[in-house]
Design a protein around this motif. Structure first.
Motif, PDB file in Angstrom:
ATOM      1  N   ASN A 101      -2.414  40.997  66.302  1.00 52.29           N
ATOM      2  CA  ASN A 101      -3.154  39.947  66.959  1.00 52.29           C
ATOM      3  C   ASN A 101      -3.066  39.603  68.670  1.00 52.29           C
ATOM      4  N   SER A 102      -1.891  40.374  69.247  1.00 50.48           N
ATOM      5  CA  SER A 102      -1.644  40.117  70.506  1.00 50.48           C
ATOM      6  C   SER A 102      -1.950  41.300  71.401  1.00 50.48           C
ATOM      7  N   ASN A 103      -2.113  42.508  70.618  1.00 48.81           N
ATOM      8  CA  ASN A 103      -2.295  43.651  71.203  1.00 48.81           C
ATOM      9  C   ASN A 103      -1.024  44.084  71.888  1.00 48.81           C
ATOM     10  N   ALA A 104      -0.060  43.949  71.175  1.00 48.77           N
ATOM     11  CA  ALA A 104       1.319  44.220  71.821  1.00 48.77           C
ATOM     12  C   ALA A 104       1.758  45.194  71.223  1.00 48.77           C
ATOM     13  N   ASP A 105       3.202  45.925  71.501  1.00 46.70           N
ATOM     14  CA  ASP A 105       3.626  46.981  71.063  1.00 46.70           C
ATOM     15  C   ASP A 105       5.147  46.868  70.878  1.00 46.70           C
ATOM     16  N   LEU A 106       5.651  45.674  70.553  1.00 46.40           N
ATOM     17  CA  LEU A 106       7.008  45.529  70.508  1.00 46.40           C
ATOM     18  C   LEU A 106       7.606  46.163  69.115  1.00 46.40           C
ATOM     19  N   VAL A 107       8.685  46.683  69.219  1.00 46.90           N
ATOM     20  CA  VAL A 107       9.261  47.691  68.143  1.00 46.90           C
ATOM     21  C   VAL A 107      10.617  47.155  67.689  1.00 46.90           C
ATOM     22  N   PRO A 108      10.657  47.389  66.513  1.00 43.51           N
ATOM     23  CA  PRO A 108      12.114  47.140  65.928  1.00 43.51           C
ATOM     24  C   PRO A 108      13.136  48.458  66.143  1.00 43.51           C
ATOM     25  N   PHE A 109      14.429  47.959  66.482  1.00 42.81           N
ATOM     26  CA  PHE A 109      15.264  49.234  66.692  1.00 42.81           C
ATOM     27  C   PHE A 109      16.662  48.889  65.698  1.00 42.81           C
ATOM     28  N   GLY A 110      16.705  47.852  64.724  1.00 39.92           N
ATOM     29  CA  GLY A 110      17.582  47.859  63.913  1.00 39.92           C
ATOM     30  C   GLY A 110      17.428  46.597  62.710  1.00 39.92           C
ATOM     31  N   ALA A 111      17.902  46.708  61.600  1.00 43.30           N
ATOM     32  CA  ALA A 111      17.722  45.822  60.520  1.00 43.30           C
ATOM     33  C   ALA A 111      18.942  44.705  60.502  1.00 43.30           C
ATOM     34  N   THR A 112      18.542  43.559  59.926  1.00 41.50           N
ATOM     35  CA  THR A 112      19.555  42.545  59.887  1.00 41.50           C
ATOM     36  C   THR A 112      19.543  42.238  58.498  1.00 41.50           C
ATOM     37  N   GLN A 113      18.921  41.615  57.845  1.00 44.51           N
ATOM     38  CA  GLN A 113      18.963  41.092  56.507  1.00 44.51           C
ATOM     39  C   GLN A 113      17.543  40.870  56.096  1.00 44.51           C
ATOM     40  N   ILE A 114      17.630  40.576  54.772  1.00 44.62           N
ATOM     41  CA  ILE A 114      16.481  40.014  54.005  1.00 44.62           C
ATOM     42  C   ILE A 114      16.930  38.795  53.094  1.00 44.62           C
ATOM     43  N   PHE A 115      15.911  37.832  52.995  1.00 43.44           N
ATOM     44  CA  PHE A 115      16.359  36.512  52.286  1.00 43.44           C
ATOM     45  C   PHE A 115      15.448  36.697  50.986  1.00 43.44           C
ATOM     46  N   PRO A 116      16.074  37.571  49.955  1.00 34.85           N
ATOM     47  CA  PRO A 116      15.168  37.875  48.714  1.00 34.85           C
ATOM     48  C   PRO A 116      14.374  36.659  48.296  1.00 34.85           C
ATOM     49  N   LEU A 117      13.323  36.921  47.508  1.00 37.47           N
ATOM     50  CA  LEU A 117      12.698  35.935  46.939  1.00 37.47           C
ATOM     51  C   LEU A 117      12.976  36.382  45.232  1.00 37.47           C
ATOM     52  N   GLY A 118      13.308  35.260  44.545  1.00 35.18           N
ATOM     53  CA  GLY A 118      13.978  35.525  43.336  1.00 35.18           C
ATOM     54  C   GLY A 118      13.133  34.824  42.122  1.00 35.18           C
ATOM     55  N   LEU A 119      13.068  35.620  40.829  1.00 33.40           N
ATOM     56  CA  LEU A 119      12.770  35.140  39.714  1.00 33.40           C
ATOM     57  C   LEU A 119      13.825  34.613  38.915  1.00 33.40           C
ATOM     58  N   TYR A 120      13.512  33.435  38.315  1.00 37.06           N
ATOM     59  CA  TYR A 120      14.395  32.255  37.667  1.00 37.06           C
ATOM     60  C   TYR A 120      13.690  31.911  36.567  1.00 37.06           C
ATOM     61  N   PHE A 121      14.773  32.131  35.363  1.00 32.57           N
ATOM     62  CA  PHE A 121      14.794  31.695  34.004  1.00 32.57           C
ATOM     63  C   PHE A 121      15.705  30.693  33.325  1.00 32.57           C
ATOM     64  N   LYS A 122      15.334  29.476  33.153  1.00 34.18           N
ATOM     65  CA  LYS A 122      16.492  28.552  32.579  1.00 34.18           C
ATOM     66  C   LYS A 122      17.339  29.241  31.132  1.00 34.18           C
ATOM     67  N   ASP A 123      16.484  29.707  30.296  1.00 29.99           N
ATOM     68  CA  ASP A 123      16.694  30.241  29.007  1.00 29.99           C
ATOM     69  C   ASP A 123      16.958  31.693  28.960  1.00 29.99           C
ATOM     70  N   GLY A 124      17.283  32.296  30.104  1.00 30.72           N
ATOM     71  CA  GLY A 124      17.267  33.580  29.876  1.00 30.72           C
ATOM     72  C   GLY A 124      18.205  34.320  30.963  1.00 30.72           C
ATOM     73  N   THR A 125      18.669  35.485  31.042  1.00 27.68           N
ATOM     74  CA  THR A 125      19.418  36.029  32.039  1.00 27.68           C
ATOM     75  C   THR A 125      18.944  37.421  32.616  1.00 27.68           C
ATOM     76  N   THR A 126      17.861  38.176  31.693  1.00 31.88           N
ATOM     77  CA  THR A 126      17.336  39.360  32.066  1.00 31.88           C
ATOM     78  C   THR A 126      15.891  39.592  32.177  1.00 31.88           C
ATOM     79  N   VAL A 127      15.337  40.579  32.830  1.00 26.27           N
ATOM     80  CA  VAL A 127      13.948  40.765  32.618  1.00 26.27           C
ATOM     81  C   VAL A 127      13.444  40.798  31.375  1.00 26.27           C
ATOM     82  N   ALA A 128      14.096  41.255  30.537  1.00 24.78           N
ATOM     83  CA  ALA A 128      13.622  41.442  29.136  1.00 24.78           C
ATOM     84  C   ALA A 128      13.511  40.098  28.435  1.00 24.78           C
TER      85      ALA A 128
END
Length: 296
Positions: A101-128
């Motif tokens: 949207n800015s017609n720019a060409d900034l570039v990544p040169f290293g990774a830091t971290q990800i902040f995962p988005l999670g699935l939560y279930f009060k009555d279970g502990t597995t995907v099953a």
């Protein structure tokens, strides 16, 4: 980390950034133009990780200045205009949106971290267990809805009509091939659904209200999976400096165990370290930019 013009991406970029970024202050007062000083733009300049980082950089023979910003639009403009050498505050999706949207060409040169988005279930502990429950609640805002649905795709609970969608909606779900139904509600109501016993994808900023931590997630997005890769946070510079040896040292320093310990303290353990190569990050950026252009 927010520059938005595409309606699908405007909020999406903003909220995800908010999971990892807060307003910052300038950590070093040197505003000179000394070429020996590497200026780093951040929206979290007041965090303890930067103090440790500066100490480690000094040990490595680098003089770094952390410039704090209190909004997410300015650090990329400052980098494009030459007021910064690098910045470190955004994920690839935000960077891609800025470039397109800015017609720019900034570039990544290293990774830091990800902040995962999670699935939560009060009555279970597995995907099953979630599959047996038969329903999952996700946030309805376009920012998190698409990422939440992709979390369910990665978990094997949902199948999309078309693979590789950046921001899928419930309408993109192949209900006949999916193992759960998906209901979109206001992000704050995912907490209520969770507490009532319905599996839910909950934004990190609502975890405290649900009385859970990121460690309680039944499943969270995996940085190695294509659906999560646009949310990897990165070091960024201009295209002509992407191979700068001193800048590459910054990436190494960030992954020093003492710096990482400070990151975990700053983020309450929610950050997941990522070491994806610069080449792969640039491929992810190009792919993300192409998808944004397609949506535009």
């Amino acid at each position: 980390m927010h520059i938005r013009r595409n309606p699908l991406l405007r909020t999406a970029v903003a909220v995800t950034v908010a999971l990892g970024l807060t307003a910052g202050v300038t950590a070093c007062a040197d505003d000179g133009n000394d070429d020996s000083v590497i200026t780093i733009g951040s929206t979290e300049a007041d965090k303890s990780q930067w103090k440790v980082f500066q100490e480690k950089a000094e040990e490595a023979g680098l003089n770094v200045e952390i410039k704090g910003f209190t909004d997410y639009n300015t650090p990329n403009r400052a980098l494009s205009e030459g007021d910064l050498d690098v910045n470190q505050f955004q994920h690839i999706l935000f960077l891609a949106d800025y470039n397109v949207n800015s017609n720019a060409d900034l570039v990544p040169f290293g990774a830091t971290q990800i902040f995962p988005l999670g699935l939560y279930f009060k009555d279970g502990t597995t995907v099953a267990d979630v599959e047996e429950a038969g329903e999952v609640v996700v946030p309805s805002d376009t920012t998190n809805q698409g990422r939440a649905i992709n979390v369910l795709v990665q978990a094997g609970l949902v199948t999309l009509k078309k693979d590789g969608l950046l921001s899928p909606t419930p309408a993109d779900i192949d209900t006949d091939s999916s193992k759960v139904t998906v209901t979109a509600v206001d992000a704050s109501q995912t907490v209520t659904a969770y507490q009532d016993g319905t599996p839910a994808v909950i934004n990190n900023n609502f975890l405290e209200g649900a009385d859970v931590t990121a460690a309680d997630a039944v499943f969270k997005d995996d940085p190695s999976k294509p659906e999560a890769q646009p949310y990897i946070n990165v070091w960024v510079t201009t295209a002509d400096q992407v191979d700068n040896a001193d800048y590459l040292k910054l990436v190494e320093i960030f992954h020093d165990p003492e710096v990482q310990a400070a990151v975990q303290e700053d983020t309450n353990g929610s950050a997941v370290e990522v070491t994806t190569s610069a080449e792969e990050l640039q491929e992810i950026l190009a792919d993300t930019e192409a998808k944004i252009k397609e949506q535009n």
